[in-house]
Design an enzyme around this catalytic site. Structure first.
Site, mmCIF file in Angstrom:
data_model
loop_
_atom_site.group_PDB
_atom_site.id
_atom_site.type_symbol
_atom_site.label_atom_id
_atom_site.label_comp_id
_atom_site.label_asym_id
_atom_site.label_seq_id
_atom_site.Cartn_x
_atom_site.Cartn_y
_atom_site.Cartn_z
ATOM 1 N N ASP A 37 35.820 38.674 34.052
ATOM 2 C CA ASP A 37 35.814 37.368 34.274
ATOM 3 C C ASP A 37 34.776 38.240 35.735
ATOM 4 O OD1 ASP A 37 35.028 35.129 35.757
ATOM 5 O OD2 ASP A 37 36.036 34.784 37.719
ATOM 6 N N SER A 38 34.214 37.404 37.014
ATOM 7 C CA SER A 38 32.854 38.144 38.260
ATOM 8 C C SER A 38 34.423 38.108 39.550
ATOM 9 C CB SER A 38 31.391 37.386 38.376
ATOM 10 O OG SER A 38 32.101 35.957 39.035
ATOM 11 N N GLY A 70 27.088 33.909 40.361
ATOM 12 C CA GLY A 70 26.594 33.111 40.936
ATOM 13 C C GLY A 70 25.147 33.342 40.630
ATOM 14 N N CYS A 100 33.806 34.002 32.080
ATOM 15 C CA CYS A 100 32.921 33.491 33.168
ATOM 16 C C CYS A 100 31.740 32.841 32.495
ATOM 17 C CB CYS A 100 31.688 34.874 33.817
ATOM 18 S SG CYS A 100 31.181 34.531 35.279
ATOM 19 N N ASN A 101 31.065 31.505 33.314
ATOM 20 C CA ASN A 101 30.442 30.822 32.299
ATOM 21 C C ASN A 101 29.053 31.811 33.080
ATOM 22 O OD1 ASN A 101 31.147 28.663 31.735
ATOM 23 N ND2 ASN A 101 32.381 28.750 33.763
ATOM 24 N N THR A 102 28.467 32.233 34.638
ATOM 25 C CA THR A 102 27.714 32.598 34.568
ATOM 26 C C THR A 102 27.241 33.877 34.053
ATOM 27 O OG1 THR A 102 28.026 32.251 36.758
ATOM 28 C CG2 THR A 102 26.316 34.196 36.641
ATOM 29 N N GLU A 185 37.444 30.213 46.750
ATOM 30 C CA GLU A 185 37.502 31.385 47.011
ATOM 31 C C GLU A 185 37.533 31.644 49.115
ATOM 32 O OE1 GLU A 185 36.461 34.970 45.690
ATOM 33 O OE2 GLU A 185 36.335 33.994 44.245
ATOM 34 N N CYS A 219 31.639 26.096 35.801
ATOM 35 C CA CYS A 219 32.369 26.764 36.402
ATOM 36 C C CYS A 219 33.443 27.778 36.904
ATOM 37 C CB CYS A 219 31.655 26.869 38.066
ATOM 38 S SG CYS A 219 32.592 28.678 38.951
ATOM 39 N N HIS A 221 36.282 28.471 38.523
ATOM 40 C CA HIS A 221 36.252 27.977 39.544
ATOM 41 C C HIS A 221 37.251 27.079 39.770
ATOM 42 C CE1 HIS A 221 35.432 32.323 41.196
ATOM 43 N NE2 HIS A 221 36.580 32.075 42.127
#
Ligand code: DGL
Length: 302
Positions: A37-38, A70, A100-102, A185, A219, A221
């Site tokens: 993931d990012s 993102g 990670c979706n992005t 975050e 997402c 998060h």
């Protein structure tokens, strides 16, 4: 003509050697399942995967130093994700999940089509959009679905395109929520300030159609904003986090592909890699996983 032909043959031989060389760099022995993931969001996916498949070993990589992805361009997300996947392969992973979706939206296809055939056609990289899309068909009754995601995920149109392929009758309404990842975050996800941004984006989404009965949290998060999202969504609308669908889909995938499962080690271990500091990762990861984690290592990738 003769010389040109010889030069061409020499070039082909050189290319073949170079390709074999690239493949040889990767360890052949079985290894853990890589989860990329990012940043921290993929931990919510890993958590669900480990509940369903606790027997496997996992190697989680968070590119925290370069997150968030993102709002980054297609090319940058592809390059960063490509480097991370290559790194996980070099650590012995044969299967990597882009949690990670992005990254799934902007890099998965290029890695599968351009890089894997060169690196090692027997390794696999899977994303999290397809498993989520498969779940959507089971959840929606009205055939009208809302998608919440980062700018990158929404702009890529990956969700509407994938949904159209599997369920052509389902309509998708999307809303990019660029403030939500920073809220999480910065640990503001359960504070009063977050209410404003959650309400704002949900109102925008719902104003597009009164028929939306399912909202995809597209997402990794967003599950942390789950309570607030629930508060501002009408009760009849279902929230669809991705973790369970991804975990179930991976379980099914490994059952259908015993040759890949055989290359994933089993021992129930989990190691974490981060491009940020180990201390910072440990602090944030405990919020996402609701438990303290050990075995974190700082790495650099490029
Ligand atoms: N993990 C990313 C996703 O699921 C969000 C965080 C980021 O923007 O890097 O899209």
């Amino acid at each position: 003509m003769y010389y040109r032909g010889r030069r061409m043959i020499r070039l082909i031989i050189l290319l073949l050697f170079w390709r074999m060389d690239r493949m040889d760099e990767l360890p052949k022995h079985p290894g853990p399942i890589g989860v990329f993931d990012s940043g921290y969001g993929g931990l919510t996916i890993l958590d669900n995967i480990r509940k369903v498949l606790p027997q496997y070993d996992y190697l989680y990589l968070g590119d925290n130093a370069r997150a968030p992805y993102g709002s980054r361009s297609f090319e940058v997300v592809y390059q960063f994700t490509r480097q991370a996947v290559r790194y996980l392969f070099e650590q012995g992973c044969h299967l990597v999940i882009l949690a990670c979706n992005t990254a799934s939206a902007k890099a998965l296809r290029s890695i599968q089509q351009k890089d894997l055939p060169q690196w090692d056609p027997n390794r696999r990289v899977l994303g999290i959009i397809r498993p989520t899309v498969e779940g959507v068909g089971e959840v929606t009754r009205s055939g009208c679905v809302g998608l919440l995601g980062t700018e990158g995920t929404v702009q890529s149109e990956s969700y509407p395109l994938e949904i159209k392929k599997v369920f052509p009758h389902i309509e998708v309404f999307s809303e990019a929520c660029p403030m939500w990842v920073p809220l999480v975050e910065n640990r503001e996800y359960d504070k009063p300030g977050a209410d404003y941004f959650v309400q704002q984006h949900l109102n925008r989404l719902l104003s597009r159609s009164s028929r939306i009965d399912t909202v995809i949290l597209g997402c990794t998060h967003y599950p942390l904003l789950g309570n607030k999202i629930r508060r501002y969504l009408p009760q009849q609308i279902q929230i669809m986090p991705q973790g369970e669908w991804v975990a179930r889909s991976l379980q099914d995938y490994l059952r259908r592909h015993p040759e890949i499962a055989a290359r994933c080690t089993q021992g129930g271990r989990c190691q974490f890699l981060t491009t940020e500091s180990e201390r910072k990762f440990s602090e944030m990861a405990s919020i996402f996983l609701r438990t303290k984690i050990e075995s974190i290592k700082h790495i650099t990738i490029d």
